[in-house]
Design a protein around this motif. Structure first.
Motif, PDB file in Angstrom:
ATOM      1  N   ALA A  77      -1.615  -1.620   9.177  1.00  0.00           N
ATOM      2  CA  ALA A  77      -1.691  -0.801   8.428  1.00  0.00           C
ATOM      3  C   ALA A  77      -2.187  -1.073   6.874  1.00  0.00           C
ATOM      4  CB  ALA A  77      -0.132  -0.352   8.465  1.00  0.00           C
ATOM      5  N   PRO A  78      -2.832  -0.438   6.328  1.00  0.00           N
ATOM      6  CA  PRO A  78      -3.321  -0.572   4.933  1.00  0.00           C
ATOM      7  C   PRO A  78      -2.140  -0.832   3.821  1.00  0.00           C
ATOM      8  CG  PRO A  78      -4.240   1.262   5.685  1.00  0.00           C
ATOM      9  CD  PRO A  78      -3.527   1.114   6.721  1.00  0.00           C
ATOM     10  N   HIS A  79      -0.878  -0.391   3.786  1.00  0.00           N
ATOM     11  CA  HIS A  79       0.251  -0.727   3.132  1.00  0.00           C
ATOM     12  C   HIS A  79       0.638  -2.074   3.365  1.00  0.00           C
ATOM     13  CE1 HIS A  79       2.076   1.762   6.209  1.00  0.00           C
ATOM     14  NE2 HIS A  79       3.085   0.779   6.231  1.00  0.00           N
ATOM     15  N   MET A  80       0.723  -2.564   4.478  1.00  0.00           N
ATOM     16  CA  MET A  80       0.954  -4.029   5.058  1.00  0.00           C
ATOM     17  C   MET A  80      -0.005  -4.886   4.299  1.00  0.00           C
ATOM     18  SD  MET A  80       3.870  -3.849   6.194  1.00  0.00           S
ATOM     19  CE  MET A  80       4.108  -5.362   6.543  1.00  0.00           C
ATOM     20  N   ALA A  81      -1.386  -4.718   4.270  1.00  0.00           N
ATOM     21  CA  ALA A  81      -2.376  -5.329   3.617  1.00  0.00           C
ATOM     22  C   ALA A  81      -2.119  -5.453   2.039  1.00  0.00           C
ATOM     23  CB  ALA A  81      -3.838  -4.871   3.975  1.00  0.00           C
ATOM     24  N   ALA A  82      -1.523  -4.484   1.579  1.00  0.00           N
ATOM     25  CA  ALA A  82      -1.400  -4.495   0.168  1.00  0.00           C
ATOM     26  C   ALA A  82       0.138  -5.397  -0.162  1.00  0.00           C
ATOM     27  CB  ALA A  82      -1.193  -2.990  -0.361  1.00  0.00           C
TER      28      ALA A  82
END
Length: 102
Positions: A77-82
């Motif tokens: 998920a993108p929020h995990m990468a952030a």
């Protein structure tokens, strides 16, 4: 169901900063399809001599997911990468255990 125990050790004095970013990310994670439980824990106080403590720089993330696919989607998920980008400089070590119920 899949269980995850993630043991995160911060660089000295950085645990609270990492936990701040973690807490900010929790609503996005809990909104993910297949998330049953997701939260950070620290050593409980006053448990006596039988307790093995992780220490002041470590926290443990306790997760439950409906399926391996849901966990894999979470990891991508993108929020995990952030979250990872915001915290990577403050993490000393990270150990992730992925478990199945018996």
């Amino acid at each position: 169901m899949i269980h995850v125990i993630a043991i995160i050790t911060a660089k000295p004095g950085k645990r609270d900063e990492i936990l701040g970013h973690f807490r900010a990310n929790v609503p996005a994670v809990k909104a993910e399809k297949g998330c049953i439980e997701y939260g950070a824990t620290i050593d409980a106080e006053g448990m006596g001599s039988f307790q093995t403590r992780f220490g002041p720089d470590t926290f443990v993330v306790v997760e439950k997911w409906e399926s391996p696919e849901a966990l894999k989607a979470h990891a991508a998920a993108p929020h995990m990468a952030a979250y990872a980008a915001k915290t990577k400089e403050h993490i000393a070590s990270r150990v992730i255990h992925v478990l199945s119920p018996t």
